[in-house]
Write an enzyme that holds these catalytic residues in place. Structure first.
Site, PDB file in Angstrom:
ATOM      1  N   HIS A  22      -2.587   6.814   3.704  1.00  0.00           N
ATOM      2  CA  HIS A  22      -3.166   5.631   3.051  1.00  0.00           C
ATOM      3  C   HIS A  22      -4.532   5.335   3.671  1.00  0.00           C
ATOM      4  O   HIS A  22      -4.663   5.276   4.902  1.00  0.00           O
ATOM      5  CB  HIS A  22      -2.217   4.437   3.211  1.00  0.00           C
ATOM      6  CG  HIS A  22      -2.836   3.134   2.838  1.00  0.00           C
ATOM      7  ND1 HIS A  22      -3.570   2.962   1.682  1.00  0.00           N
ATOM      8  CD2 HIS A  22      -2.851   1.926   3.472  1.00  0.00           C
ATOM      9  CE1 HIS A  22      -4.003   1.719   1.624  1.00  0.00           C
ATOM     10  NE2 HIS A  22      -3.581   1.072   2.698  1.00  0.00           N
ATOM     11  N   ASN A  54     -10.195   0.015   1.403  1.00  0.00           N
ATOM     12  CA  ASN A  54      -8.735   0.077   1.251  1.00  0.00           C
ATOM     13  C   ASN A  54      -8.380  -0.371  -0.156  1.00  0.00           C
ATOM     14  O   ASN A  54      -8.520  -1.547  -0.499  1.00  0.00           O
ATOM     15  CB  ASN A  54      -8.109  -0.850   2.296  1.00  0.00           C
ATOM     16  CG  ASN A  54      -6.599  -0.939   2.186  1.00  0.00           C
ATOM     17  OD1 ASN A  54      -6.008  -0.450   1.238  1.00  0.00           O
ATOM     18  ND2 ASN A  54      -5.978  -1.591   3.156  1.00  0.00           N
ATOM     19  N   CYS A  57       0.822  -1.217   0.000  1.00  0.00           N
ATOM     20  CA  CYS A  57       0.000   0.000   0.000  1.00  0.00           C
ATOM     21  C   CYS A  57       0.854   1.265   0.000  1.00  0.00           C
ATOM     22  O   CYS A  57       0.319   2.368  -0.132  1.00  0.00           O
ATOM     23  CB  CYS A  57      -0.931   0.005   1.195  1.00  0.00           C
ATOM     24  SG  CYS A  57      -1.891  -1.492   1.295  1.00  0.00           S
TER      25      CYS A  57
HETATM   26  N1  ACO Z   1     -17.612  -8.850  11.189  1.00  0.00           N
HETATM   27  C1  ACO Z   1     -17.865  -9.233  12.440  1.00  0.00           C
HETATM   28  N2  ACO Z   1     -16.928  -9.686  13.272  1.00  0.00           N
HETATM   29  C2  ACO Z   1     -15.666  -9.738  12.812  1.00  0.00           C
HETATM   30  C3  ACO Z   1     -15.335  -9.349  11.502  1.00  0.00           C
HETATM   31  C4  ACO Z   1     -16.370  -8.896  10.681  1.00  0.00           C
HETATM   32  N3  ACO Z   1     -16.157  -8.479   9.429  1.00  0.00           N
HETATM   33  N4  ACO Z   1     -14.002  -9.511  11.345  1.00  0.00           N
HETATM   34  C5  ACO Z   1     -13.514  -9.984  12.499  1.00  0.00           C
HETATM   35  N5  ACO Z   1     -14.537 -10.136  13.376  1.00  0.00           N
HETATM   36  C6  ACO Z   1     -14.468 -10.602  14.751  1.00  0.00           C
HETATM   37  C7  ACO Z   1     -13.293 -11.505  15.012  1.00  0.00           C
HETATM   38  O1  ACO Z   1     -13.577 -12.836  14.610  1.00  0.00           O
HETATM   39  C8  ACO Z   1     -13.129 -11.367  16.498  1.00  0.00           C
HETATM   40  O2  ACO Z   1     -14.066 -12.183  17.117  1.00  0.00           O
HETATM   41  P1  ACO Z   1     -13.708 -12.997  18.466  1.00  0.00           P
HETATM   42  O3  ACO Z   1     -13.383 -11.902  19.465  1.00  0.00           O
HETATM   43  O4  ACO Z   1     -14.937 -13.737  18.759  1.00  0.00           O
HETATM   44  O5  ACO Z   1     -12.533 -13.839  18.111  1.00  0.00           O
HETATM   45  C9  ACO Z   1     -13.533  -9.920  16.763  1.00  0.00           C
HETATM   46  O6  ACO Z   1     -14.274  -9.497  15.617  1.00  0.00           O
HETATM   47  C10 ACO Z   1     -12.366  -8.998  16.969  1.00  0.00           C
HETATM   48  O7  ACO Z   1     -11.432  -9.262  15.915  1.00  0.00           O
HETATM   49  P2  ACO Z   1     -10.134  -8.388  15.779  1.00  0.00           P
HETATM   50  O8  ACO Z   1      -9.405  -8.814  14.544  1.00  0.00           O
HETATM   51  O9  ACO Z   1      -9.385  -8.407  17.067  1.00  0.00           O
HETATM   52  O10 ACO Z   1     -10.798  -6.962  15.551  1.00  0.00           O
HETATM   53  P3  ACO Z   1     -10.115  -5.567  15.549  1.00  0.00           P
HETATM   54  O11 ACO Z   1     -10.785  -4.692  16.501  1.00  0.00           O
HETATM   55  O12 ACO Z   1      -8.621  -5.667  15.606  1.00  0.00           O
HETATM   56  O13 ACO Z   1     -10.507  -5.054  14.097  1.00  0.00           O
HETATM   57  C11 ACO Z   1      -9.522  -4.862  11.918  1.00  0.00           C
HETATM   58  C12 ACO Z   1     -10.118  -5.797  12.956  1.00  0.00           C
HETATM   59  C13 ACO Z   1     -10.588  -3.872  11.463  1.00  0.00           C
HETATM   60  C14 ACO Z   1      -9.073  -5.707  10.734  1.00  0.00           C
HETATM   61  C15 ACO Z   1      -8.350  -4.100  12.560  1.00  0.00           C
HETATM   62  O14 ACO Z   1      -7.454  -5.001  13.177  1.00  0.00           O
HETATM   63  C16 ACO Z   1      -7.610  -3.318  11.562  1.00  0.00           C
HETATM   64  O15 ACO Z   1      -8.095  -2.335  11.056  1.00  0.00           O
HETATM   65  N6  ACO Z   1      -6.356  -3.681  11.242  1.00  0.00           N
HETATM   66  C17 ACO Z   1      -5.613  -3.065  10.209  1.00  0.00           C
HETATM   67  C18 ACO Z   1      -6.063  -3.658   8.943  1.00  0.00           C
HETATM   68  C19 ACO Z   1      -5.592  -2.895   7.770  1.00  0.00           C
HETATM   69  O16 ACO Z   1      -5.780  -1.725   7.698  1.00  0.00           O
HETATM   70  N7  ACO Z   1      -4.982  -3.622   6.866  1.00  0.00           N
HETATM   71  C20 ACO Z   1      -4.510  -3.138   5.696  1.00  0.00           C
HETATM   72  C21 ACO Z   1      -3.382  -2.155   5.935  1.00  0.00           C
HETATM   73  S1  ACO Z   1      -2.043  -2.387   4.914  1.00  0.00           S
HETATM   74  C22 ACO Z   1      -2.689  -2.489   3.498  1.00  0.00           C
HETATM   75  O17 ACO Z   1      -3.442  -1.632   3.185  1.00  0.00           O
HETATM   76  C23 ACO Z   1      -2.485  -3.660   2.604  1.00  0.00           C
END
Ligand code: ACO
Length: 334
Positions: free
Chosen positions: A253, A283, A113
């Protein structure tokens, strides 16, 4: 050495919109979860027979028109993408051909990215040294093609699109005033498309195991992103001899609204200094910064003489930040 800057912009997204309500029907998720965790409301998705070169071509066409540059004037084409049409030939060669750009150097660049920022940094060196006068840098992605549509943790995040910039020499004091790039390969497995390369060549088993789709450790990426945005912005400001108060607009980004807001809080930036459009596109990886930049210019949020910071982070893990003084075009191509 001449100053180098952006003299034309263009962007393109496919027509088909995938809303959070659509995703609710595909995986076990809710609009509320996606909105509160990411800020994303909808994203664009290409039809299955549309390659990324098509999006890059459309964005490139608009950027050339905006810059009033003819195809034969372009001497360098760089496409940044993690979803090229093929492993080879380079998508940049295919896009150059479609745009009628012949005899130019053309290559792809893969920095996740951060790709567009890396592309701008690379192309600007060729112009600053006088080797080339005009370059076209495109960030384009069809992430929908490498998304596991059964994985709710990733499929809600990504979208397709492309953005392009034409680079040329600009007046003294304008253009790119500072560049900061970096990478930390120890985080390579945090965000990865495992199969399809030489480590795990495509075979029936890799396809069965879904290894050709995005694997991401979301929390690690989140922590990394917030940390490197802050660091890269501080370092690029220092290199440019500027302070954050001098900057009119920050374009990070567009991965996740919470990442942008947390980084902004650490940098003590007020919301009006941030441009955010991820709610409509998700994204789009290497395309996100030029898509946002083009929209910000179209919306009148950027005026000649404004100081901006573009900052990316992504797979690699990589990061990059650039300070730009907008405007300063002095070459008349007509
Ligand atoms: N809908 C509902 N529940 C979900 C979903 C969804 N789409 N996705 C995950 N969950 C659940 C998980 O299973 C987990 O459940 P559990 O507690 O029962 O195990 C719970 O939600 C929490 O999951 P986490 O992964 O810990 O959630 P978090 O608060 O960290 O949010 C997210 C996840 C949005 C992906 C966050 O970690 C994030 O934004 N990370 C950065 C991701 C990113 O930006 N990546 C790309 C950047 S680099 C590039 O662009 C290539």
């Amino acid at each position: 050495m001449p100053n180098v800057g952006i003299v034309g912009l263009g962007s393109f997204v496919p027509e088909d919109i995938l809303t959070n309500a659509d995703l609710e029907k595909m995986v076990d998720t809710t609009d509320e979860w996606i909105t509160t965790r990411t800020g994303i409301l909808e994203r664009r998705r290409v039809k299955s027979d549309v390659p990324v070169s098509e999006l890059c071509y459309q964005a490139g066409l608009k950027a050339l028109a905006d810059a009033q540059v003819q195809p034969h004037e372009v001497q360098l084409v760089i496409v940044a993408s993690v979803t090229p049409d093929y492993a080879f030939p380079a998508t940049a060669c295919l896009v150059a051909e479609r745009l009628g750009i012949r005899q130019a150097a053309a290559f792809d660049l893969e920095a996740g990215c951060s790709g567009f920022v890396y592309g701008i940094a690379t192309a600007s060196q060729f112009i600053a040294t006088g080797m080339y006068q005009t370059a076209l840098v495109i960030g384009g992605e069809t992430l929908s093609k490498i998304t596991n549509w059964n994985d709710r943790a990733t499929c809600v995040l990504f979208g397709d699109g492309a953005g392009a910039a034409v680079l040329q020499p600009v007046a003294e004091g304008y253009g790119f005033l500072g560049i900061e790039l970096g990478a930390d390969g120890s985080g390579g497995d945090v965000l990865i498309q495992p199969a399809g390369g030489s480590q795990y060549p495509a075979d029936a088993q890799t396809v069965r195991d879904n290894l050709h789709t995005i694997r991401m450790a979301g929390r690690e990426v989140f922590r990394f992103a917030v940390r490197v945005i802050e660091g890269a912005v501080c370092r690029v400001l220092e290199k440019s001899g500027l302070h954050k108060e001098d900057i009119e607009l920050f374009i990070f980004h567009q991965a996740n609204r919470r990442i942008i807001e947390t980084a902004a809080k650490r940098l003590e930036l007020t919301p009006e200094k941030l441009f955010v459009n991820l709610q409509r596109y998700g994204n789009t990886s290497a395309a996100s910064i030029p898509l946002a930049l083009d929209e910000a210019v179209q919306a009148g949020c950027i005026r000649d003489g404004d100081l901006l910071i573009l900052a990316g982070f992504g797979a690699g893990l990589t990061w990059g930040a650039i300070v730009v003084k907008w405007g300063g075009r002095e070459v008349d191509n007509n």
